[in-house]
Design an enzyme around this catalytic site. Structure first.
Site, PDB file in Angstrom:
ATOM      1  N   GLY A   3       6.469   9.004  -6.934  1.00 43.80           N
ATOM      2  CA  GLY A   3       7.763   9.426  -7.448  1.00 43.80           C
ATOM      3  C   GLY A   3       7.686   9.857  -8.895  1.00 43.80           C
ATOM      4  O   GLY A   3       8.692  10.228  -9.502  1.00 43.80           O
ATOM      5  N   SER A   7       1.753  12.615  -9.449  1.00 49.59           N
ATOM      6  CA  SER A   7       1.531  12.832  -8.021  1.00 49.59           C
ATOM      7  C   SER A   7       2.376  14.001  -7.505  1.00 49.59           C
ATOM      8  O   SER A   7       1.958  14.715  -6.586  1.00 49.59           O
ATOM      9  CB  SER A   7       1.833  11.558  -7.228  1.00 49.59           C
ATOM     10  OG  SER A   7       3.148  11.102  -7.460  1.00 49.59           O
ATOM     11  N   CYS A 101      -5.945  -2.500  -6.383  1.00 46.45           N
ATOM     12  CA  CYS A 101      -4.882  -1.751  -5.707  1.00 46.45           C
ATOM     13  C   CYS A 101      -5.385  -0.376  -5.288  1.00 46.45           C
ATOM     14  O   CYS A 101      -5.127   0.086  -4.178  1.00 46.45           O
ATOM     15  CB  CYS A 101      -3.671  -1.630  -6.633  1.00 46.45           C
ATOM     16  SG  CYS A 101      -2.241  -0.849  -5.854  1.00 46.45           S
ATOM     17  N   CYS A 199       2.564  -2.485 -12.689  1.00 41.02           N
ATOM     18  CA  CYS A 199       3.790  -2.042 -12.026  1.00 41.02           C
ATOM     19  C   CYS A 199       4.699  -3.182 -11.598  1.00 41.02           C
ATOM     20  O   CYS A 199       5.925  -3.055 -11.662  1.00 41.02           O
ATOM     21  CB  CYS A 199       3.453  -1.149 -10.840  1.00 41.02           C
ATOM     22  SG  CYS A 199       2.459  -1.948  -9.559  1.00 41.02           S
TER      23      CYS A 199
END
Length: 367
Positions: A3, A7, A101, A199
């Site tokens: 978002g 990206s 991650c 995050c």
């Protein structure tokens, strides 16, 4: 697709090149659990799976004209990223969850998904480059052209198989150029800000997150209680309220006045001690790393020379990397030519030769 602008711009570039795209956002963290909140219990603004970010990713996919889906990986994220993050702090380490991650969730999950959908590649908005070396029959992971934005440090766990399907469209670009791509495609996220924090801990208060997490989970793991702050000679000079509140190299928040600045130079979880000293005591020439992944070469049988980085903003320094014998996994000893500051267990170390990532591992000892 997070978002964010990176990206989104990567998707726009690939779409303009004629690729057929399928967009995915990974739902990783449930913000409604009441863990990522401030001291008043109000939800913190997050860059991890917030409804706004999912909406922005979906809107970009609609604007560019390709299908979009949300992939729920909350269980895997908690198991493979959040729980090790918490445990690492309880062990007196300073973890870096973004590496796990990337390799164990993002690329592993998306690779499997891509294969099931008949897709050839997995593209992300990372600032890094991948090249295929025909003479070595090996994929090379390279730093981004824009070294200020380079994210190769977070990708050292990627395997040759994962690199063979990885696309990093932003690897040759600067951030202003990426934003201009988003503007040129009239994407609503073109001016969206970016976060530098982990995050799921958007306010940077790691200790507060750990305390709320263990309380919410009624975990068998308990926070370490009050303990001693000692100097390097072993003399008790104060007390702390939990080792999870400290990290090696820390200066502020120690709570002890001295004739010269004091820094955290070691954390002994077994004894529940925080060791402080002067700035020179932060310097070290060697450490051990575990879980090493070699990218540019096969696992070596002898010493390897490289420039070694011990944290994201650390300038790579010349060192010798020597594989260690035994059956405890892929472990190496790293010895720098010159002492380096605040080598911290729990962080990752990455080995470079120029722009190429030779490999990397997890720092376990700094002596």
């Amino acid at each position: 697709m997070s978002g964010g602008v990176d990206s989104s711009a990567a998707a726009a570039i690939l779409k303009a090149q004629g690729h057929e795209l399928v967009g995915f956002t990974m739902q990783l963290w449930n913000q409604r659990r009441g863990i990522s909140v401030d001291e008043n219990g109000d939800p913190l603004p997050s860059r991890c799976c917030s409804l706004d970010d999912v909406y922005d990713a979906r809107r970009v996919a609609e604007e560019l004209g390709f299908p979009f889906y949300v992939l729920n990986l909350e269980r895997e994220f908690e198991r493979d990223v959040v729980q090790p993050f918490v445990q690492s702090y309880l062990n007196g380490e300073t973890p870096i969850p973004c590496v796990s991650c990337n390799s164990r969730l993002k690329f592993a999950s998306l690779d499997q998904l891509a294969a099931s959908l008949g897709c050839d590649k997995v593209a992300t908005g990372h600032y890094a480059r991948v090249e295929y070396d025909e003479t070595q029959n090996r994929y090379r992971l390279l730093r981004a052209r824009n070294l200020e934005k380079d994210q190769s440090y977070f990708l050292w766990e990627l395997t040759q198989d994962q690199l063979s399907r990885a696309l990093f469209p932003l690897g040759e670009m600067s951030k202003p150029e990426v934003r201009q791509v988003a503007r040129d495609h009239s994407l609503a996220v073109a001016e969206k800000s970016e976060s530098q924090e982990i995050c799921f801990v958007p306010d940077g208060n790691y200790a507060g997150f750990i305390e709320r997490y263990l309380d919410a989970e009624d975990s068998k793991d308990r926070l370490p209680g009050q303990g001693e702050i000692i100097d390097s000679g072993g003399a008790v000079i104060g007390h702390h309220s939990g080792i999870h509140r400290y990290t090696i190299g820390q200066r502020r928040g120690i709570g002890i006045a001295g004739t010269e600045p004091l820094y955290v130079v070691n954390i002994n979880a077994a004894k529940n001690e925080v060791v402080v000293g002067n700035q020179d005591e932060l310097l070290s020439t060697q450490f051990t790393a575990a879980g090493v992944n070699w990218i540019a070469i096969d696992k070596p049988s002898g010493p390897v020379r490289a420039e070694v980085r011990v944290r994201y903003r650390h300038t790579p320094a010349a060192a010798t990397i020597t594989p260690l014998p035994g059956d405890l996994g892929d472990r190496v000893r790293v010895i720098f030519d010159e002492p380096q500051r605040a080598i911290t267990p729990g962080q990752t170390t990455v080995f470079y030769r120029g722009d190429e990532v030779v490999g990397g591992g997890w720092i376990t000892k700094n002596q």
